[in-house]
Design an enzyme around this catalytic site. Structure first.
Site, PDB file in Angstrom:
ATOM      1  N   TYR A 145      -0.338  28.493   0.359  1.00  0.00           N
ATOM      2  CA  TYR A 145      -1.212  29.516   0.955  1.00  0.00           C
ATOM      3  C   TYR A 145      -2.016  30.172  -0.154  1.00  0.00           C
ATOM      4  CZ  TYR A 145      -2.633  33.715   3.556  1.00  0.00           C
ATOM      5  OH  TYR A 145      -3.351  34.718   4.153  1.00  0.00           O
ATOM      6  N   ASP A 240      -2.489  29.335  -8.562  1.00  0.00           N
ATOM      7  CA  ASP A 240      -2.471  30.551  -7.745  1.00  0.00           C
ATOM      8  C   ASP A 240      -1.150  31.255  -8.062  1.00  0.00           C
ATOM      9  OD1 ASP A 240      -2.162  32.501  -5.881  1.00  0.00           O
ATOM     10  OD2 ASP A 240      -2.739  31.263  -4.157  1.00  0.00           O
ATOM     11  N   LYS A 268      -0.590  40.774  -5.485  1.00  0.00           N
ATOM     12  CA  LYS A 268       0.770  41.291  -5.303  1.00  0.00           C
ATOM     13  C   LYS A 268       1.249  42.160  -6.486  1.00  0.00           C
ATOM     14  CE  LYS A 268       1.762  38.245  -1.540  1.00  0.00           C
ATOM     15  NZ  LYS A 268       1.125  36.934  -1.367  1.00  0.00           N
TER      16      LYS A 268
HETATM   17  C1  LIG Z   1      -0.196  36.501  -0.635  1.00  0.00           C
HETATM   18  C2  LIG Z   1      -0.860  35.323  -1.240  1.00  0.00           C
HETATM   19  C3  LIG Z   1      -2.253  35.186  -1.274  1.00  0.00           C
HETATM   20  C4  LIG Z   1      -3.168  36.142  -0.565  1.00  0.00           C
HETATM   21  O1  LIG Z   1      -3.111  37.415  -1.076  1.00  0.00           O
HETATM   22  P1  LIG Z   1      -3.590  38.652  -0.148  1.00  0.00           P
HETATM   23  O2  LIG Z   1      -3.518  39.823  -1.064  1.00  0.00           O
HETATM   24  O3  LIG Z   1      -2.644  38.702   1.004  1.00  0.00           O
HETATM   25  O4  LIG Z   1      -4.976  38.347   0.276  1.00  0.00           O
HETATM   26  C5  LIG Z   1      -2.775  34.140  -1.980  1.00  0.00           C
HETATM   27  N1  LIG Z   1      -1.992  33.245  -2.612  1.00  0.00           N
HETATM   28  C6  LIG Z   1      -0.658  33.331  -2.592  1.00  0.00           C
HETATM   29  C7  LIG Z   1       0.168  32.327  -3.318  1.00  0.00           C
HETATM   30  C8  LIG Z   1      -0.046  34.357  -1.877  1.00  0.00           C
HETATM   31  O5  LIG Z   1       1.290  34.403  -1.817  1.00  0.00           O
END
Ligand SMILES: *Cc1c(COP(=O)(O)O)cnc(C)c1O
Length: 431
Positions: A145, A240, A268
């Site tokens: 994601y 990511d 995060k």
């Molecule tokens: C949570 C998440 C996102 C998106 O971040 P948001 O602040 O919710 O837009 C992108 N990549 C990873 C791996 C994530 O866990």
């Protein structure tokens, strides 16, 4: 019986004015059923809901509250800044401080641009990758994601796995055509796609440790092989690290595995609970970003001082106290050992994946190494487990596809309580 009566009332009311009653879908408990819990406060390891139930928090806002809720140093920094204005829409020294702090922690990072969410960070990173390489396509992995930008809401098509189709109405087939899908931990699937799309791929983006299909660490050599493949073909490797950054190590997965990406995205933990994201990498790539270069990217509230001080306070604490990483990994290991014993005694199939302070449980007999194996988990069993734990004051992610995030405020007693609860709620399960 735990009462959720106020949460139930609030959920009904929320559904009148907010789609599904929530501002982000996983909060709605759709995967586990029941009523989402509405919270009013938290301190350290504990959450308090509107019905005055107390929970040990294993989500920690999906990672950001790594130091525990309402950490005094972070709260103090935010309070002090609040009196000096929340936002100028103009440069501040605080932005440089956070940028320098991050660069000092993350291997190979030379420049970083602040945004307001992980979604924005990933969306901007692939635009920069495309602008820099002059190529259009990206490769992502099924079950990873990267936020909700159009390019990432792509699922495997019905035929060949590599051809993506929109995962949501509103994402155009045109956008989907530029996102190719590979299998996580399956290097051959990536090689095939690259060979079928020579000189067309701008970037490969992945979670270096997957956390959005439960926790799935990379198999040995996977990250290294991707690095080599990208170098051979002039493709940018994007890690990511929205989940893994500042969580697996001060320098994230790059530090842990000794593999450097070309672009890294953060979110995060980076904001300590404030809405912050960032993307960073080498200077030569970032020279292409506006205002120095032609690749456009902007944000009214990006780098706002309130978010910056929260990030600075959180990351400074992590940088200055590296024993925190040992502590959260030890806590998580104790949870793993305890749960293994309980599940083993009950004799039902389960998998526990863990790396550092990320852990997840899948009720299946097969190892969980990719999206397909993650989907084999027993859904009703996960629901029972989730609600049993919840009713006894243990707040887990309301989906088997989410990693748990262990924070530094969780004590040995909290772990012991959690294992006792797991033991108690599974005793009557029939298999
Ligand atoms: C949570 C998440 C996102 C998106 O971040 P948001 O602040 O919710 O837009 C992108 N990549 C990873 C791996 C994530 O866990």
């Amino acid at each position: 019986m735990t009462s959720y009566s106020k949460s139930k009332t609030l959920f009904s009311r929320a559904q009148q004015s907010i789609p599904g009653g929530v501002n982000s879908p996983v909060r709605a408990f759709n995967s586990v059923g029941g009523t989402p819990v509405f919270f009013k406060s938290a301190k350290g390891a504990y959450l308090y809901d509107e019905d005055n139930n107390k929970y040990i928090d294993f989500i920690n806002s999906w990672g950001p509250m790594i130091l525990g809720h309402a950490n005094p140093k972070v709260v103090e920094a935010v309070k002090k800044q609040a009196e000096k204005s929340f936002s100028f829409g103009a440069p501040t020294e605080l932005e440089i401080e956070l940028a320098e702090l991050i660069i000092s922690m993350v291997p190979g990072l030379e420049m970083i641009r602040m945004v307001n969410s992980g979604t924005e960070a990933c969306m901007s990173a692939i635009r920069l990758a495309r602008g820099y390489t002059g190529k259009n396509k990206i490769i992502k992995f099924a079950g990873n994601y990267h936020g909700h930008a159009d390019s990432f809401l792509i699922k495997a098509g019905s035929g060949a796995i590599t051809l993506g189709t929109p995962n949501s109405p509103g994402v155009t087939p045109g956008t989907a055509a530029d996102t190719l899908l590979a299998n996580y931990n399956d290097f051959e699937s990536v090689k095939t796609i690259v060979n079928d799309n020579i000189n067309e791929i701008a970037a490969i983006i992945l979670e270096p440790v997957a956390g959005n299909m439960g926790c799935i660490p990379p198999v040995e050599g996977f990250l290294e092989n991707l690095r080599k493949l990208c170098d051979q073909h002039g493709i940018l490797l994007i890690f990511d690290e929205v989940m893994t950054g500042f969580r697996l190590a001060p320098g994230g997965a790059q530090e842990l595995f000794g593999v450097q990406a070309d672009l890294i995205t953060f979110g995060k933990v980076i904001g300590g609970g404030m809405p912050v994201g960032a993307f960073g990498g080498k200077r030569k790539i970032f020279e292409h970003l506006a205002p120095n270069g032609p690749v456009y990217q902007a944000g009214t509230l990006s780098g706002n001082p309130l978010a910056m001080v929260s990030g600075i306070a959180t990351l400074s604490e992590l940088k200055n106290n590296p024993e925190i990483y040992k502590n959260i990994a030890n806590t998580t290991e104790k949870i793993e050992i305890g749960l293994r014993e309980v599940f083993h005694n009950r004799q039902f199939p389960y998998q526990i994946n863990r790396l550092g302070s990320m852990i997840s449980v899948h009720f299946t007999e097969n190892p969980v190494i990719d999206f397909e194996s993650a989907q084999k988990g027993d859904v009703p069993q996960f629901k029972s487990f989730f609600h049993g734990m919840l009713d006894h004051g243990v707040y887990l992610p309301p989906s088997a596809y989410e990693s748990w995030f262990i924070g530094n405020a969780i004590s040995n007693d909290d772990v012991n309580h959690t294992i006792e609860v797991a033991d108690r709620i599974t005793v009557n399960w029939k298999y």
